[in-house]
Design an enzyme around this catalytic site. Structure first.
Site, short mmCIF file in Angstrom:
data_model
loop_
_atom_site.label_atom_id
_atom_site.label_comp_id
_atom_site.label_asym_id
_atom_site.label_seq_id
_atom_site.Cartn_x
_atom_site.Cartn_y
_atom_site.Cartn_z
N GLN A 160 0.84 -1.20 0.00
CA GLN A 160 0.00 0.00 0.00
C GLN A 160 0.88 1.25 0.00
O GLN A 160 1.67 1.48 0.91
CB GLN A 160 -0.95 0.03 1.19
CG GLN A 160 -2.02 1.11 0.96
CD GLN A 160 -2.97 1.31 2.11
OE1 GLN A 160 -2.52 1.44 3.25
NE2 GLN A 160 -4.25 1.37 1.83
N TYR A 177 -6.25 10.95 3.70
CA TYR A 177 -4.85 11.26 3.42
C TYR A 177 -4.73 12.07 2.12
O TYR A 177 -5.73 12.52 1.56
CB TYR A 177 -4.02 9.96 3.42
CG TYR A 177 -4.02 9.34 4.80
CD1 TYR A 177 -3.41 10.02 5.86
CD2 TYR A 177 -4.67 8.15 5.07
CE1 TYR A 177 -3.44 9.49 7.16
CE2 TYR A 177 -4.71 7.62 6.35
CZ TYR A 177 -4.09 8.30 7.39
OH TYR A 177 -4.13 7.80 8.68
N ARG A 225 -7.31 2.32 -3.19
CA ARG A 225 -8.26 2.30 -2.08
C ARG A 225 -8.86 3.70 -1.91
O ARG A 225 -8.13 4.69 -1.92
CB ARG A 225 -7.55 1.90 -0.79
CG ARG A 225 -8.52 1.55 0.32
CD ARG A 225 -7.81 0.92 1.51
NE ARG A 225 -8.66 -0.13 2.06
CZ ARG A 225 -8.86 -0.32 3.36
NH1 ARG A 225 -8.27 0.45 4.26
NH2 ARG A 225 -9.64 -1.28 3.79
#
Ligand SMILES: Cc1cc2nc3c(=O)[nH]c(=O)nc-3n(C[C@H](O)[C@H](O)[C@H](O)COP(=O)(O)O)c2cc1C
Length: 313
Positions: A97, A184, A231
Site C-alpha cells: 500500500q 490522506y 483504495r
C-alpha cells in the site's frame, strides 16, 4: 456456488480465496525498515487470498506517524523483500500500500522541522499525528499547519508514487495499492471542503480528481495496469473530512475514470458507514454500475455477508 473460499483471478494473479487482509498500520518499523518480525507477521497471514500491506510512505515527506515503514529507499525495499519471500513461501499474494499522508503529519517528523504539505493551509482537526511531543517523547500530537503545495511540486509527488511502485515490484510484491482513502493526501485533494486550490488541481471535479488520476496513470505506466489497485473512502467523515457540494458526482466520475483504466481493483474502505443508510446503499449500487472491474469492500463484514457478496462476483 462460489463462496469466500473459491479461487479468484485478479487480473491474471490467481488468488486461492476471496478473503482480503485489509491494510493495517502496525507501527513496528523503528527505523522505517521492515525486519524479520515483519516477515514473520505477514508470512503467518499468507492464507488470505490477498494481503494488502500496511500503508508505506512513498517519500520521507509522506510520513505521518512514527515507526511506519517506507517504500522509497533500497534499505526499505530489502526489508520488504524478506516479507514478500515469507508470503510467497506460503503460497500467498501481497500488494504494497503506497501512502502519502499529506497534511496529517507533524513538523517533528520532517527534516529541519519542515511543515507537512497538502492542498490547503487549513490544519486538520479531530485527529493527531504520532510524532515527538515538546519533550521529544513519542506520542499523539496535534497535526501541524500544512504548507499548500506549489503546482510544480505536485508532479514530483506523482513521480514519488511511481518510483515507490517500481521499488515495491522490485521487492517482490505482486502489485501495489494506491492509498486514496481515509483522509490522506489524495482524498484531501478530492474533497472540495479541504482542497482550497485555484490551480488545475482544485476547483472543478476534474481538478480535484487530477492528482488521483495522475498518480494512477503514472503508477500504471511504471508497473502495468494489472498490478495496480486503489483504495478510496467515498463520503468519508473521519477526522474533519466535510460533506461538500457534488460529492456523489465526484465519486461516480472517479468510478467511471477508473473503469477505463482496467486496473486490478478498486477497494472501498468504508462499506460499513455507507450501508448504514439508504443514500449510502444507493451510492454503492451506482458505484458498482459505474465501475466495471473488481471491487473489494471493507468494513464490518460478517462471514455470511462476505459469502453473499462473493457469490455474486
Ligand atoms: C490499527 C489499524 C490500522 C489501520 N491501518 C490502515 C492502513 O495502513 N491503511 C488503510 O488503508 N487502512 C488502515 N486501516 C483501516 C482498515 O484497513 C479497515 O478499513 C478497517 O479495519 C475496516 O475493516 P474491518 O471492519 O473489516 O476491520 C487501519 C485500521 C486499524 C484499526
Amino acid at each position: 456456488m462460489k463462496d469466500l473460499f473459491t479461487d479468484y483471478n485478479l487480473s491474471g494473479l490467481q488468488l486461492s480465496n476471496r478473503i482480503v487482509m485489509a491494510p493495517m498500520t502496525r507501527s513496528r518499523a523503528v527505523d522505517t525498515i521492515p525486519n524479520d518480525e515483519t516477515a514473520l507477521y505477514y508470512g503467518q497471514r499468507a492464507s488470505a487470498g490477498l494481503i494488502v500491506s500496511e500503508g508505506s510512505q512513498v517519500s520521507s515527506q509522506g510520513v505521518g506517524y512514527l515507526f511506519t515503514p517506507g517504500i522509497h529507499t533500497d534499505e526499505q525495499a530489502a526489508g520488504w523483500r524478506k516479507v514478500t519471500q515469507a508470503v510467497h513461501e506460503e503460497d500467498g499474494k501481497i500488494f504494497s500500500q503506497l501512502w502519502h499522508v499529506g497534511r496529517l503529519s507533524h513538523t517533528s517528523l520532517h527534516e529541519n522541522g519542515a511543515s507537512p504539505v497538502g492542498p490547503t493551509s487549513k490544519t486538520a482537526e479531530n485527529t493527531t499525528s504520532f510524532a515527538y511531543d515538546e519533550k521529544g517523547k513519542p506520542g499523539p500530537v496535534q497535526t501541524s499547519e500544512p504548507r499548500p503545495l506549489l503546482t510544480d511540486e505536485i508532479k514530483s509527488i506523482v513521480q514519488d508514487f511511481a518510483k515507490a511502485a517500481a521499488k515495491a515490484i522490485d521487492a517482490g510484491f505482486d502489485g501495489v495499492e494506491i492509498h486514496g482513502a481515509n483522509g490522506y493526501l489524495i482524498e484531501q485533494f478530492i474533497n472540495a471542503g479541504v482542497n482550497t486550490r485555484d490551480d488545475q488541481y482544485g476547483g472543478t471535479i476534474e481538478g480535484r480528481l487530477r492528482l488521483a488520476l495522475e498518480v494512477v496513470d503514472a503508477v500504471i505506466a511504471q508497473v502495468g495496469r494489472e498490478r495496480v489497485g486503489i483504495r478510496i473512502s467515498p463520503f468519508n467523515r473521519i477526522f474533519d473530512m466535510p460533506a461538500f457540494d457534488g460529492e456523489q458526482e465526484t465519486w461516480i466520475k472517479l468510478a467511471r475514470e477508473l473503469s477505463t483504466r482496467n486496473l486490478a481493483y478498486v477497494h472501498i474502505s468504508n462499506r460499513d458507514a455507507l450501508i448504514a443508510n439508504e443514500d449510502g446503499k444507493a451510492f454503492l449500487k451506482q458505484f458498482r454500475e459505474s465501475y466495471a472491474g473488481t471491487l473489494i469492500l471493507a468494513g464490518l463484514y460478517t462471514k455470511e455477508e462476505g459469502s453473499g457478496i462473493s457469490a455474486k462476483a
